[in-house]
Design an enzyme around this catalytic site. Structure first.
Site, mmCIF file in Angstrom:
data_model
loop_
_atom_site.group_PDB
_atom_site.id
_atom_site.type_symbol
_atom_site.label_atom_id
_atom_site.label_comp_id
_atom_site.label_asym_id
_atom_site.label_seq_id
_atom_site.Cartn_x
_atom_site.Cartn_y
_atom_site.Cartn_z
ATOM 1 N N HIS A 1 -0.768 -1.541 5.254
ATOM 2 C CA HIS A 1 0.596 -1.998 5.424
ATOM 3 C C HIS A 1 1.539 -1.097 6.173
ATOM 4 O O HIS A 1 2.390 -1.486 6.822
ATOM 5 C CB HIS A 1 0.994 -2.216 3.891
ATOM 6 C CG HIS A 1 2.589 -2.572 3.761
ATOM 7 N ND1 HIS A 1 3.095 -4.062 3.408
ATOM 8 C CD2 HIS A 1 3.699 -1.926 3.849
ATOM 9 C CE1 HIS A 1 4.267 -3.949 3.623
ATOM 10 N NE2 HIS A 1 4.938 -2.646 3.836
ATOM 11 N N GLU A 2 1.562 0.097 5.684
ATOM 12 C CA GLU A 2 2.473 1.141 6.362
ATOM 13 C C GLU A 2 2.026 1.406 7.892
ATOM 14 O O GLU A 2 2.904 1.775 8.527
ATOM 15 C CB GLU A 2 2.544 2.409 5.342
ATOM 16 C CG GLU A 2 3.777 3.224 5.580
ATOM 17 C CD GLU A 2 5.110 2.450 5.343
ATOM 18 O OE1 GLU A 2 6.107 2.761 5.833
ATOM 19 O OE2 GLU A 2 4.898 1.449 4.340
ATOM 20 N N ASP B 1 11.218 -3.899 2.472
ATOM 21 C CA ASP B 1 10.913 -4.550 3.748
ATOM 22 C C ASP B 1 12.133 -5.746 3.837
ATOM 23 O O ASP B 1 12.939 -6.133 4.468
ATOM 24 C CB ASP B 1 9.824 -5.013 4.431
ATOM 25 C CG ASP B 1 8.486 -3.963 4.281
ATOM 26 O OD1 ASP B 1 9.288 -2.954 4.594
ATOM 27 O OD2 ASP B 1 7.511 -4.070 3.995
ATOM 28 N N HIS C 1 3.914 -0.884 9.929
ATOM 29 C CA HIS C 1 5.383 -0.403 10.240
ATOM 30 C C HIS C 1 5.083 0.812 11.419
ATOM 31 O O HIS C 1 6.013 0.914 12.305
ATOM 32 C CB HIS C 1 6.006 0.077 9.113
ATOM 33 C CG HIS C 1 6.431 -0.777 8.174
ATOM 34 N ND1 HIS C 1 7.063 -1.991 8.212
ATOM 35 C CD2 HIS C 1 6.078 -0.999 6.645
ATOM 36 C CE1 HIS C 1 7.176 -2.485 7.159
ATOM 37 N NE2 HIS C 1 6.576 -1.989 6.153
#
Length: 291
Positions: A41-42, A135, A45
């Protein structure tokens, strides 16, 4: 801590605590799976931020996602901030779809695929709550910054985050009213979000000050490229500390100073900001004004 290309990767103590609790309760597989999901997930980003050329100092992993510590925080276009924010949940969508397809094709155990897809969906949806630093909170802040002055954006995004953080804590203990057990993981995460946003509340003046410091550089770029100015009309008696609170993040401003119903002078926003920052260094302004 791990360093890669000058970027530090750290586990937040809250994540370490929940991982230890998972191991102690015999959920090692679930803990490892959670770590992998949060990391990917990170990385979503991170990849988007690097694509825009952001300077990333640190990646901190939390149980529900993570936080990028970047030099450009609050000073980049809202469009870039929104795309970086949505890149994380999109990773979870792709992972959930891949797990579902693999389970349907028989490449992996069906129950594991369902659990993996559910975990990704849960993390993605939780991250879309309108709470900073999730987010969803960042997306709400980006949306607000296009419509209201940036100082007001910071205040209202903080208030919304505190409200929903408190609602998360309330939801975690709600089962107690019916004789059930509280959701301890949700209680821990909700409490962390409450504390984080209470701290952010005190830091709003400094976040806004950083925005002003970087604003002059962005303003010069706008002028060089040619831009339409949005006027701000104020009385000659209005102090610079009040006028800078009217600046929109995605607009360039000319300040029309009125005297007895007529334009007394026109002040470019860069001159306004420079004057205000000088008043800070001279001790003539108080940051508590921005609370």
């Amino acid at each position: 801590m791990i360093k890669w290309r000058g970027i530090s990767f750290k586990l937040h103590p809250l994540f370490v605590l929940l991982m230890l609790l998972s191991v102690m309760t015999g959920q090692l597989t679930e803990a490892v799976t959670l770590f992998g999901i949060v990391l990917l997930h990170e990385l979503g980003h991170l990849a988007m931020a690097m694509r825009f050329g952001w300077t990333i100092r640190e990646v901190k992993l939390l149980p529900f996602g993570g936080v990028l510590e970047v030099e450009e925080a609050g000073t980049v276009p809202a469009r870039e901030e929104a795309l970086v924010a949505i890149a994380g949940p999109l990773q979870n969508v792709f992972l959930a779809a891949a797990a579902f397809a693999a389970g349907w094709a028989g490449w992996v155990d069906g129950s594991w695929a369902d659990g993996f897809a559910t975990a990704n969906a849960t993390i993605a949806l939780f991250n879309l709550l309108p709470i900073l630093p999730l987010d969803g909170g960042k997306l709400v802040q980006c949306w607000m910054s296009l419509r209201i002055p940036y100082h007001r954006t910071l205040l209202w995004s903080m208030r919304i985050s505190l409200l929903f953080s408190a609602a998360t804590v309330a939801g975690s203990v709600y089962p107690l009213l019916n004789g059930g057990r509280p959701h301890f993981n949700l209680l821990i995460v909700g409490s962390f979000l409450c504390a984080s946003n209470w701290t952010y509340r005190r830091n709003v003046p400094f976040v806004f000050l950083r925005f002003l410091v970087h604003r002059a550089r962005r303003s010069e770029g706008r002028i060089g490229a040619g831009t339409l100015a949005q006027p701000i009309v104020v009385s000659e008696h209005r102090p610079p500390s009040a006028v800078v609170k009217l600046l929109m993040k995605e607009r360039y401003h000319l300040v029309y100073v009125m005297k007895q119903g007529k334009i007394n002078r026109v002040v470019p926003e860069g001159q306004l900001i420079d004057g205000f920052l000088r008043s800070l260094t001279n001790g003539h302004a108080d940051l508590r004004f921005f609370m």
